[in-house]
Each structure stands twice: as structure tokens, then as C-alpha cells.
Design a protein around this motif. Structure first.
Motif, PDB file in Angstrom:
ATOM      1  N   HIS A 102       0.823  -1.349  -0.081  1.00  0.00           N
ATOM      2  CA  HIS A 102       0.138  -0.060  -0.022  1.00  0.00           C
ATOM      3  C   HIS A 102       0.880   1.333   0.016  1.00  0.00           C
ATOM      4  N   PHE A 103       2.152   1.176   0.387  1.00  0.00           N
ATOM      5  CA  PHE A 103       3.099   2.608   0.238  1.00  0.00           C
ATOM      6  C   PHE A 103       3.760   2.498  -0.997  1.00  0.00           C
ATOM      7  N   CYS A 104       3.680   1.701  -1.949  1.00  0.00           N
ATOM      8  CA  CYS A 104       4.451   1.704  -2.990  1.00  0.00           C
ATOM      9  C   CYS A 104       3.773   2.252  -4.273  1.00  0.00           C
ATOM     10  N   SER A 105       4.381   3.212  -4.867  1.00  0.00           N
ATOM     11  CA  SER A 105       3.831   3.554  -6.061  1.00  0.00           C
ATOM     12  C   SER A 105       4.321   2.899  -7.359  1.00  0.00           C
ATOM     13  N   GLN A 106       5.085   1.839  -7.294  1.00  0.00           N
ATOM     14  CA  GLN A 106       5.332   1.088  -8.234  1.00  0.00           C
ATOM     15  C   GLN A 106       4.425   0.037  -8.463  1.00  0.00           C
ATOM     16  N   SER A 107       3.439  -0.320  -7.533  1.00  0.00           N
ATOM     17  CA  SER A 107       2.457  -1.270  -7.635  1.00  0.00           C
ATOM     18  C   SER A 107       1.350  -0.763  -8.734  1.00  0.00           C
ATOM     19  N   GLY A 108       1.258  -1.870  -9.591  1.00  0.00           N
ATOM     20  CA  GLY A 108       0.325  -1.755 -11.121  1.00  0.00           C
ATOM     21  C   GLY A 108      -1.041  -1.845 -10.304  1.00  0.00           C
ATOM     22  N   GLN A 109      -1.340  -1.855  -9.130  1.00  0.00           N
ATOM     23  CA  GLN A 109      -2.628  -1.885  -8.662  1.00  0.00           C
ATOM     24  C   GLN A 109      -3.100  -0.609  -8.464  1.00  0.00           C
ATOM     25  N   PRO A 153      -3.397   3.640  -9.031  1.00  0.00           N
ATOM     26  CA  PRO A 153      -3.294   4.888 -10.185  1.00  0.00           C
ATOM     27  C   PRO A 153      -2.095   5.698  -9.851  1.00  0.00           C
ATOM     28  N   SER A 154      -0.921   5.404  -9.427  1.00  0.00           N
ATOM     29  CA  SER A 154       0.156   6.276  -9.272  1.00  0.00           C
ATOM     30  C   SER A 154       0.719   6.564 -10.636  1.00  0.00           C
ATOM     31  N   PRO A 155       1.621   8.082 -10.709  1.00  0.00           N
ATOM     32  CA  PRO A 155       2.302   8.249 -11.998  1.00  0.00           C
ATOM     33  C   PRO A 155       3.250   7.516 -12.415  1.00  0.00           C
ATOM     34  N   VAL A 156       3.725   6.336 -11.606  1.00  0.00           N
ATOM     35  CA  VAL A 156       4.956   5.689 -12.058  1.00  0.00           C
ATOM     36  C   VAL A 156       4.501   4.629 -13.025  1.00  0.00           C
ATOM     37  N   ARG A 157       5.187   4.642 -14.108  1.00  0.00           N
ATOM     38  CA  ARG A 157       4.906   3.804 -15.290  1.00  0.00           C
ATOM     39  C   ARG A 157       6.101   2.365 -15.212  1.00  0.00           C
ATOM     40  N   SER A 158       5.756   1.434 -15.865  1.00  0.00           N
ATOM     41  CA  SER A 158       6.848   0.469 -16.064  1.00  0.00           C
ATOM     42  C   SER A 158       7.892   0.768 -17.079  1.00  0.00           C
ATOM     43  N   ALA A 159       9.286   0.432 -16.649  1.00  0.00           N
ATOM     44  CA  ALA A 159      10.419   0.628 -17.564  1.00  0.00           C
ATOM     45  C   ALA A 159      11.333  -0.085 -16.840  1.00  0.00           C
ATOM     46  N   TRP A 160      12.437  -0.367 -17.854  1.00  0.00           N
ATOM     47  CA  TRP A 160      13.378  -1.370 -17.804  1.00  0.00           C
ATOM     48  C   TRP A 160      14.751  -0.245 -17.917  1.00  0.00           C
ATOM     49  N   GLY A 171      -1.576   8.632  -5.424  1.00  0.00           N
ATOM     50  CA  GLY A 171      -2.096   7.363  -5.998  1.00  0.00           C
ATOM     51  C   GLY A 171      -1.992   6.043  -5.212  1.00  0.00           C
ATOM     52  N   THR A 172      -1.435   5.990  -4.231  1.00  0.00           N
ATOM     53  CA  THR A 172      -1.100   4.941  -3.129  1.00  0.00           C
ATOM     54  C   THR A 172      -2.346   5.055  -2.111  1.00  0.00           C
ATOM     55  N   PRO A 173      -2.604   3.833  -1.646  1.00  0.00           N
ATOM     56  CA  PRO A 173      -3.693   4.101  -0.310  1.00  0.00           C
ATOM     57  C   PRO A 173      -3.239   5.135   0.750  1.00  0.00           C
ATOM     58  N   TYR A 174      -1.745   5.176   0.951  1.00  0.00           N
ATOM     59  CA  TYR A 174      -1.285   5.993   1.962  1.00  0.00           C
ATOM     60  C   TYR A 174      -0.823   7.505   1.535  1.00  0.00           C
ATOM     61  N   GLU A 175      -1.678   7.795   0.506  1.00  0.00           N
ATOM     62  CA  GLU A 175      -1.073   9.210   0.007  1.00  0.00           C
ATOM     63  C   GLU A 175      -1.682  10.341   0.917  1.00  0.00           C
ATOM     64  N   ASN A 176      -2.501  10.094   1.585  1.00  0.00           N
ATOM     65  CA  ASN A 176      -2.946  11.048   2.757  1.00  0.00           C
ATOM     66  C   ASN A 176      -2.507  10.856   4.092  1.00  0.00           C
ATOM     67  N   TYR A 177      -1.594   9.623   4.207  1.00  0.00           N
ATOM     68  CA  TYR A 177      -1.183   9.745   5.597  1.00  0.00           C
ATOM     69  C   TYR A 177      -0.093  10.850   6.085  1.00  0.00           C
ATOM     70  N   PRO A 178      -0.132  11.240   7.432  1.00  0.00           N
ATOM     71  CA  PRO A 178       0.897  12.278   7.646  1.00  0.00           C
ATOM     72  C   PRO A 178       2.310  11.791   7.686  1.00  0.00           C
ATOM     73  N   VAL A 179       3.055  12.714   7.485  1.00  0.00           N
ATOM     74  CA  VAL A 179       4.468  12.527   7.634  1.00  0.00           C
ATOM     75  C   VAL A 179       4.858  12.466   9.082  1.00  0.00           C
ATOM     76  N   VAL A 180       5.673  11.269   9.243  1.00  0.00           N
ATOM     77  CA  VAL A 180       6.223  11.056  10.821  1.00  0.00           C
ATOM     78  C   VAL A 180       7.132  12.439  11.090  1.00  0.00           C
ATOM     79  N   GLU A 181       6.817  12.791  12.229  1.00  0.00           N
ATOM     80  CA  GLU A 181       7.411  14.249  12.763  1.00  0.00           C
ATOM     81  C   GLU A 181       8.785  13.717  13.346  1.00  0.00           C
ATOM     82  N   GLY A 182       9.624  14.737  13.203  1.00  0.00           N
ATOM     83  CA  GLY A 182      11.074  14.679  13.546  1.00  0.00           C
ATOM     84  C   GLY A 182      11.426  13.989  15.160  1.00  0.00           C
TER      85      GLY A 182
END
Length: 338
Positions: free
Chosen positions: A78-85, A87-94, A248-259
Motif C-alpha cells: 500500500h505504500f508503493c507507487s510502483q504497484s500496478g494496482q 493509479p500512481s504516476p509511475v509507469r513500467s520501465a526497464w 495514487g497509493t492508499p497511503y497518499e494522505n497519511y501524515p509524515v512522521v514528525e522529527g
């Protein structure tokens, strides 16, 4: 009337148990550290740094990473923008073999001793392993003797043996989070499947690199659980990431961990893993900024990824190298690691 028992201070215990004896904290003790008030963070970081210096030494391991296959992964982490599942902007590339050689050369030029080849896959197929083999061969023919690590997902025993034959010295496969929290993060494979791959890697004689991501909705109890599960694995390296809420990931609205929370986590993980390479990885720029990064390096961290990450920009490598110089932290020499 019986007096209440005197409360034992966890950092006092850690000085004896971890600093003097080299024995990592238990799950309950790690949780106590994670609950320390902000005003005790400097004391925690000072102790964590002393543990790092006692049991690991002053050197810092510098690593660069490159993505051989980006995007299009079938898994639903759920954290990963490389998942094909998602709608993140990352597209497949080699990345082709000459590109790998250039990336390895650029990494070596920073003074790094480690170069990690990463692919966004459930596990490698024959095509991917063939390209990794060709890439390693070309890197060596280029005169580059940098140590090569891989992160290619879950493996079979045959694939583990192939990587050993290629000369891969370290394999990264993150458990990502505590076993109890994992089903909330990934549903297409299990925590146990990842553990099985790590066990095969260890048995085969490769170094084990295994960490995770902080800030994915886990509780403090689950962070403590994760720290001791990593300690049970006895990895050579633990990359500590902090969630980047990618679009585009399920975690896109999660807060950033504070310092302050992140620094407590760094210190707690060092006290749970006194002899392990603890590496600053993704999200540190967002979570810490420049000042926090220095505090982390003086709070138990003894390795760092320089340059960009897989799908997110990092700081220019020279900034991190300058920071290490300012902190009088020597970079681990390649000749000492071969």
C-alpha cells in the motif's frame, strides 16, 4: 502500607544491557524507549551513538541504488507507487545494461562501497536474472570492483543459488513492518513468505539486508514488535525508511512522521540492534531535514543511501558526503569490505 516499587529507568538499564554487554533491548524495553518524552530524546540519542561506536565503530557505509525494473509490480504493497494496482504516476520501465554500468560507475565515484540493483517484481523471472547476470559481468568488465547487492523480491532456492554464483554479496528483502500489522499493508503475499526468502539468503551465505517503513499506521507496540523481530533475524543491515505518502497509493494522505518521533525510533532500533548496520533510507529528507539527519547520524545510524531513491528524489550525494565530513565520520573503505 507497602511502598510502591521504584520504577526502573529504561535508559539506565540500556547502558548496562546494551552498551556494556551488547545485548539488545526486549520488546517491552523498546516500547518504553518509544514512549520517552521529547525532553529525553538527546539522552537517548547520546546513548544510541555510544552503542553504535562501541559495537560497530565510527565508519559509515555509503550506498547507491538503481532501479533495473521500475513500476508495473503485481503486488499491492500500500505504500508503493510502483504497484500496478494503484493509479500512481509511475509507469513500467526497464534499465538496460549500459545504464546499469553508468549507474554503478557514478555510485563508485561518490566513494560508496555498495551498489544495489533493485527491481519492482514479486520475484525474478529468467529474463530478469539474465539481465542482472549480464549487468554484473559488464560492471566488472568496466573495472568497477564495488560490492553489488540485489533486491529482486521473493526467491526460490534455485534463484538464491544463482545470485550466489553471480557474486552478489548482500540481498535486500524488507519485512516492511511488524508481523501483526503486515496484513494491513500487503494482501497479495504474506510476511512469512518474505521471512522464508530471508532464511534462504542467510543459509546460502549472502549478507541479509532487511528493514522496513515507519509511519504506515502501525502502533508503538507494533514498532517495538518489529524491532525485536528484526533482531531475531539477525540481519547484517537494517534500512530504516519513513513513509513518503506517494500520490495514487492508499497511503497518499497519511501524515509524515514528525522529527521527534522519528528520532525516538532511530534510537530505539539502535538499542534493539546494537551490532547491526542501521541505514538511513527513504523519507529521511521529508521527515528530518538537514538538522534531523545530523541528529540521526549522531543517534545510532551508521550507513546512508546517497542520491535518489527508486521513485523519489533524495539529496545530492555531495551534501551527504559533506555532512559526514562535518561530523568527522569516515566512510567505510571498499578495500576493507572485499
Amino acid at each position: 502500607m507497602t511502598a510502591a516499587p521504584e520504577q526502573v529507568d529504561v535508559l539506565g538499564v540500556a547502558r548496562e544491557q546494551v552498551l556494556e554487554q551488547g545485548v539488545g533491548l526486549t520488546e517491552e524495553q523498546v516500547l518504553e524507549v518509544l514512549r520517552l518524552p521529547d525532553e529525553r530524546i538527546p539522552e537517548l540519542l547520546e546513548l544510541a551513538h555510544a552503542v553504535r561506536m562501541r559495537w560497530c565503530g565510527p565508519e559509515v557505509e555509503v550506498e547507491g541504488i538503481v532501479s533495473l525494473k521500475t513500476g508495473g509490480c503485481p503486488e499491492d504493497c500500500h505504500f508503493c507507487s510502483q504497484s500496478g494496482q494503484f493509479p500512481s504516476p509511475v509507469r513500467s520501465a526497464w534499465l538496460d545494461v549500459p545504464g546499469l554500468v553508468r549507474a554503478a560507475r557514478q555510485t563508485a565515484e561518490t566513494g560508496a562501497s555498495e551498489f544495489c540493483i533493485v527491481a519492482a517484481v514479486r520475484g525474478p523471472d529468467k529474463r530478469l536474472l539474465s539481465q542482472v547476470r549480464d549487468g554484473i559481468k559488464a560492471i566488472r568488465e568496466d573495472g568497477n570492483d564495488i560490492q553489488i547487492a540485489c533486491s529482486l523480491g521473493m526467491l526460490t532456492q534455485e534463484q538464491v543459488d544463482e545470485l550466489v554464483d553471480m557474486g552478489v554479496h548482500r540481498y535486500n528483502h524488507n519485512l516492511e513492518t511488524a508481523r501483526s500489522h503486515f496484513p494491513n499493508v500487503v494482501t497479495t503475499h504474506s510476511w512469512e513468505e518474505r521471512w522464508d526468502t530471508l532464511t534462504m539468503i542467510r543459509t546460502a551465505g549472502m549478507e541479509v539486508c532487511c528493514g522496513g517503513i515507519i509511519g504506515m499506521g502501525e502502533t508503538l507496540e507494533q514498532r517495538a514488535e518489529f524491532a525485536v523481530q528484526l533482531a531475531e533475524l539477525e540481519p547484517d543491515e537494517v534500512p530504516l525508511n519513513f513513509l513518503i505518502p506517494n500520490p495514487g497509493t492508499p497511503y497518499e494522505n497519511y501524515p509524515v512522521v514528525e522529527g521527534p518521533e522519528a528520532l525516538r525510533t532511530v534510537g530505539a532500533f539502535r538499542l534493539a540492534l546494537p551490532r547491526t548496520i542501521l541505514r538511513f533510507a527513504g523519507g529521511r529528507e521529508l521527515t528530518f531535514g538537514d538538522l534531523g539527519a545530523k541528529q540521526g547520524m549522531l543517534g545510532g545510524v551508521n550507513a546512508i543511501i546517497v542520491g535518489n531513491y527508486l521513485t523519489n528524489l533524495g539529496r545530492p550525494a555531495q551534501q551527504d558526503l559533506d555532512m559526514l565530513t562535518e561530523l568527522s565520520m569516515p566512510i567505510k573503505e571498499l578495500s576493507k569490505t572485499l
